[in-house]
Design an enzyme around this catalytic site. Structure first.
Site, short mmCIF file in Angstrom:
data_model
loop_
_atom_site.label_atom_id
_atom_site.label_comp_id
_atom_site.label_asym_id
_atom_site.label_seq_id
_atom_site.Cartn_x
_atom_site.Cartn_y
_atom_site.Cartn_z
CE LYS A 11 0.68 -3.87 -5.31
NZ LYS A 11 -0.20 -3.81 -4.16
N GLY A 100 -4.19 0.56 -4.20
CA GLY A 100 -3.51 -0.65 -3.74
C GLY A 100 -3.18 -1.57 -4.90
CG ASP A 138 4.50 -2.28 -4.76
OD1 ASP A 138 5.05 -3.05 -3.95
OD2 ASP A 138 3.45 -1.66 -4.51
#
Ligand code: ATP
Length: 300
Positions: A11, A100, A138
């Site tokens: 993502k 990240g 996440d």
């Protein structure tokens, strides 16, 4: 029996607003996630014990003990349905570790989907998402994919309306950043300020709905960026290089250090990638498309 295989996407965060530190140690966030065409693959086959092997990008940096997010996902699913977690997992990584980009969360989501099929649990996607949220903030998004607003810790999802696809260029840094360290630095930077509750980002949402890539580029925003830049000042040069090369927008993804650039189209993405590679500001450069689907079985 052949192993069951599943894929799940990395993502990027198109907007990430971070609120105050909560009493449970998490920060409240309001983020816009987009799943991009960079996949992790997890194969699962019946075994006596729960184990994992890892190959591919940064495999040597990934733990293979009980802290591996795919192992935790398989164990949580087994416990939920009341069975022994006997499964051998094999992760093939394409997503750089600690970038990240939530590669570990993608592994957890792919492991959930693969084990769910292997064990024929009959759980619904909503139930899998509940389990996913216990593994990490996440992970529900890696399961859902597409583009979504994440609130709470990022685990409460609402699908976002998106017109068209975006061409992204990812500049992956030499060494990753630990998410906890970036949040801690943000808290220090904000120590003297009152921090408001995070709000869903209107400019990003509007640009996505309109399919307006130029507006999307201008709207990209990340509250963690100042903290990531404080820890890695060299990322400023990376962001500048992309902007100078005509990127519609440039931002650090999540807790970084990956920098994300929005290109006008496929050709421009190639130009940006070549420029960023040539000036040597990062380890690798990847071109990806978003949004893409969330975790799913691979049938071949
Ligand atoms: P976050 O999702 O917390 O923002 P990230 O996207 O920056 O993290 P990841 O690659 O997902 O980075 O993982 C961060 C850390 O999680 C790694 O440094 C590693 O120690 C640990 N980890 C546990 N399981 C995995 C896994 N399957 N793949 C990658 N990292 C894992």
């Amino acid at each position: 029996m052949r192993p069951v295989r599943a894929r799940a996407p990395a993502k990027i965060n198109l907007a990430l607003h971070v609120g105050p530190l909560r009493t449970d140690g998490f920060h409240e966030v309001a983020t816009t996630y987009q799943a991009v065409s960079l996949d992790e693959i997890v194969a699962a086959e019946e075994a006596e014990e729960l184990s994992v092997v890892v190959s591919g990008t940064d495999a040597e940096l990934v733990p293979t003990d009980g802290s591996n997010l795919a192992i935790r996902a398989a164990a949580a699913l087994a416990s939920h349905v009341g069975r022994a977690p006997g499964v051998r997992l094999a992760i093939t990584k394409l997503v750089p570790v600690a970038g990240g980009l939530a590669g570990g969360s993608a592994d957890a989501a792919a492991a959930l989907v693969a084990c769910d099929a292997l064990w024929q649990t009959g759980l619904t996607r909503a139930e899998l998402s509940e389990i996913a949220s216990t593994i990490g903030s996440d992970v529900p998004f890696a399961l859902a994919g597409g583009t979504a607003i994440g609130t709470g810790r990022g685990e409460q999802l609402t699908t976002a309306l998106v017109r068209g696809q975006s061409h992204w260029v990812l500049a992956v840094a030499e060494i990753g950043l630990r998410t906890a360290e970036v949040y801690a630095r943000l808290d220090r930077l904000r120590a003297r300020h009152e921090v408001a509750r995070p709000r869903v980002d209107v400019p990003v949402t509007a640009a996505l709905g309109a399919g307006d890539q130029a507006a999307l580029g201008r709207a990209l925003v990340n509250d963690l960026e100042p903290a990531a830049l404080a820890l890695r000042p060299e990322l400023r040069a990376t962001l500048e290089a992309g902007r100078d090369a005509g990127a519609l927008g440039a931002v650090v993804s999540g807790s970084g250090p990956t920098c994300v650039f929005l290109a006008r189209d496929a050709e421009h993405a190639l130009d940006l990638a070549v420029t960023l590679s040539a000036i040597g500001v990062c380890r690798t450069v990847k071109r990806v498309l978003g949004p893409v689907a969330g975790a799913q079985l691979l049938l071949s």
